[in-house]
Design a protein around this motif. Structure first.
Motif, PDB file in Angstrom:
ATOM      1  N   UNK A  60       0.833  -1.208   0.000  1.00  0.00           N
ATOM      2  CA  UNK A  60       0.000   0.000   0.000  1.00  0.00           C
ATOM      3  C   UNK A  60       0.866   1.256   0.000  1.00  0.00           C
ATOM      4  N   UNK A  61       1.897   1.283   0.841  1.00  0.00           N
ATOM      5  CA  UNK A  61       2.796   2.434   0.880  1.00  0.00           C
ATOM      6  C   UNK A  61       3.518   2.613  -0.457  1.00  0.00           C
ATOM      7  N   UNK A  62       3.930   1.517  -1.060  1.00  0.00           N
ATOM      8  CA  UNK A  62       4.597   1.578  -2.364  1.00  0.00           C
ATOM      9  C   UNK A  62       3.660   2.175  -3.421  1.00  0.00           C
ATOM     10  N   UNK A  63       2.428   1.713  -3.449  1.00  0.00           N
ATOM     11  CA  UNK A  63       1.441   2.211  -4.410  1.00  0.00           C
ATOM     12  C   UNK A  63       1.187   3.708  -4.215  1.00  0.00           C
ATOM     13  N   UNK A  64       0.987   4.119  -2.961  1.00  0.00           N
ATOM     14  CA  UNK A  64       0.710   5.533  -2.682  1.00  0.00           C
ATOM     15  C   UNK A  64       1.900   6.418  -3.024  1.00  0.00           C
ATOM     16  N   UNK A  65       3.104   5.950  -2.722  1.00  0.00           N
ATOM     17  CA  UNK A  65       4.304   6.719  -3.039  1.00  0.00           C
ATOM     18  C   UNK A  65       4.526   6.794  -4.548  1.00  0.00           C
ATOM     19  N   UNK A  66       4.292   5.692  -5.247  1.00  0.00           N
ATOM     20  CA  UNK A  66       4.480   5.658  -6.692  1.00  0.00           C
ATOM     21  C   UNK A  66       3.557   6.658  -7.384  1.00  0.00           C
ATOM     22  N   UNK A  67       2.345   6.792  -6.883  1.00  0.00           N
ATOM     23  CA  UNK A  67       1.375   7.704  -7.485  1.00  0.00           C
ATOM     24  C   UNK A  67       1.389   9.086  -6.849  1.00  0.00           C
ATOM     25  N   UNK A  68       2.350   9.357  -5.977  1.00  0.00           N
ATOM     26  CA  UNK A  68       2.549  10.677  -5.348  1.00  0.00           C
ATOM     27  C   UNK A  68       1.269  11.200  -4.708  1.00  0.00           C
ATOM     28  N   UNK A  69       0.620  10.364  -3.941  1.00  0.00           N
ATOM     29  CA  UNK A  69      -0.621  10.745  -3.282  1.00  0.00           C
ATOM     30  C   UNK A  69      -0.340  11.708  -2.118  1.00  0.00           C
ATOM     31  N   UNK A  70      -1.252  12.637  -1.859  1.00  0.00           N
ATOM     32  CA  UNK A  70      -1.066  13.557  -0.728  1.00  0.00           C
ATOM     33  C   UNK A  70      -1.216  12.838   0.616  1.00  0.00           C
ATOM     34  N   UNK A  71      -0.780  13.501   1.669  1.00  0.00           N
ATOM     35  CA  UNK A  71      -0.773  12.897   3.008  1.00  0.00           C
ATOM     36  C   UNK A  71      -2.172  12.530   3.491  1.00  0.00           C
ATOM     37  N   UNK A  72      -3.176  13.276   3.090  1.00  0.00           N
ATOM     38  CA  UNK A  72      -4.547  12.971   3.507  1.00  0.00           C
ATOM     39  C   UNK A  72      -4.981  11.622   2.949  1.00  0.00           C
ATOM     40  N   UNK A  73      -4.614  11.343   1.711  1.00  0.00           N
ATOM     41  CA  UNK A  73      -4.958  10.065   1.093  1.00  0.00           C
ATOM     42  C   UNK A  73      -4.213   8.932   1.801  1.00  0.00           C
ATOM     43  N   UNK A  74      -2.955   9.165   2.159  1.00  0.00           N
ATOM     44  CA  UNK A  74      -2.191   8.155   2.890  1.00  0.00           C
ATOM     45  C   UNK A  74      -2.893   7.814   4.201  1.00  0.00           C
ATOM     46  N   UNK A  75      -3.313   8.841   4.941  1.00  0.00           N
ATOM     47  CA  UNK A  75      -3.971   8.603   6.225  1.00  0.00           C
ATOM     48  C   UNK A  75      -5.266   7.824   6.042  1.00  0.00           C
ATOM     49  N   UNK A  76      -6.059   8.217   5.067  1.00  0.00           N
ATOM     50  CA  UNK A  76      -7.306   7.512   4.807  1.00  0.00           C
ATOM     51  C   UNK A  76      -7.078   6.081   4.369  1.00  0.00           C
ATOM     52  N   UNK A  77      -6.101   5.877   3.500  1.00  0.00           N
ATOM     53  CA  UNK A  77      -5.823   4.522   3.013  1.00  0.00           C
ATOM     54  C   UNK A  77      -5.353   3.617   4.150  1.00  0.00           C
ATOM     55  N   UNK A  78      -4.495   4.130   5.017  1.00  0.00           N
ATOM     56  CA  UNK A  78      -4.027   3.296   6.116  1.00  0.00           C
ATOM     57  C   UNK A  78      -5.103   3.104   7.179  1.00  0.00           C
ATOM     58  N   UNK A  79      -6.030   4.051   7.314  1.00  0.00           N
ATOM     59  CA  UNK A  79      -7.155   3.841   8.228  1.00  0.00           C
ATOM     60  C   UNK A  79      -8.045   2.714   7.713  1.00  0.00           C
ATOM     61  N   UNK A  80      -8.314   2.711   6.417  1.00  0.00           N
ATOM     62  CA  UNK A  80      -9.106   1.630   5.825  1.00  0.00           C
ATOM     63  C   UNK A  80      -8.354   0.311   5.934  1.00  0.00           C
ATOM     64  N   UNK A  81      -7.052   0.333   5.678  1.00  0.00           N
ATOM     65  CA  UNK A  81      -6.245  -0.881   5.799  1.00  0.00           C
ATOM     66  C   UNK A  81      -6.283  -1.420   7.231  1.00  0.00           C
ATOM     67  N   UNK A  82      -6.220  -0.521   8.192  1.00  0.00           N
ATOM     68  CA  UNK A  82      -6.273  -0.934   9.595  1.00  0.00           C
ATOM     69  C   UNK A  82      -7.639  -1.516   9.939  1.00  0.00           C
ATOM     70  N   UNK A  83      -8.701  -0.919   9.405  1.00  0.00           N
ATOM     71  CA  UNK A  83     -10.040  -1.466   9.640  1.00  0.00           C
ATOM     72  C   UNK A  83     -10.183  -2.865   9.046  1.00  0.00           C
ATOM     73  N   UNK A  84      -9.631  -3.060   7.864  1.00  0.00           N
ATOM     74  CA  UNK A  84      -9.770  -4.352   7.187  1.00  0.00           C
ATOM     75  C   UNK A  84      -8.960  -5.441   7.888  1.00  0.00           C
TER      76      UNK A  84
END
Length: 97
Positions: free
Chosen positions: A13-37
């Protein structure tokens, strides 16, 4: 779910977000969803610790007035004290390019 699989998923997930240069808000949301799952079956103290870590990192890494006041302003003040002042000649050279 095995710990190795969870760590591999977090890394992917971190690799994907970094590769696509996602902003920090998207990182936080993605890891929150990952943590929920992936949180099913985690011990309660580990789950609470993970959420506290995610929230703390989100608060201090997402550009906001809170981060500016708590982290950036003191660090900038420290650097201004440490670094020497720019002379007039250096300023003109910097402005000239």
């Amino acid at each position: 779910m095995s710990l190795l699989l969870i760590l591999a998923g977090a890394f992917a997930l971190a690799w994907f977000l970094a590769y696509h240069c996602m902003p920090a808000v998207v990182w936080s949301g993605a890891f929150a969803v990952f943590l929920l799952i992936t949180a099913n079956g985690w011990p309660a103290f580990l789950l609470v610790l993970a959420w506290i870590l995610l929230i703390a990192l989100s608060v201090f890494l997402i550009p906001s007035p809170l981060r500016r006041g708590v982290i950036s302003a003191p660090v900038l003040k420290l650097f201004r004290r440490i670094l020497p002042a720019v002379s007039q000649t250096e300023r003109e050279a910097l402005e000239a390019g």
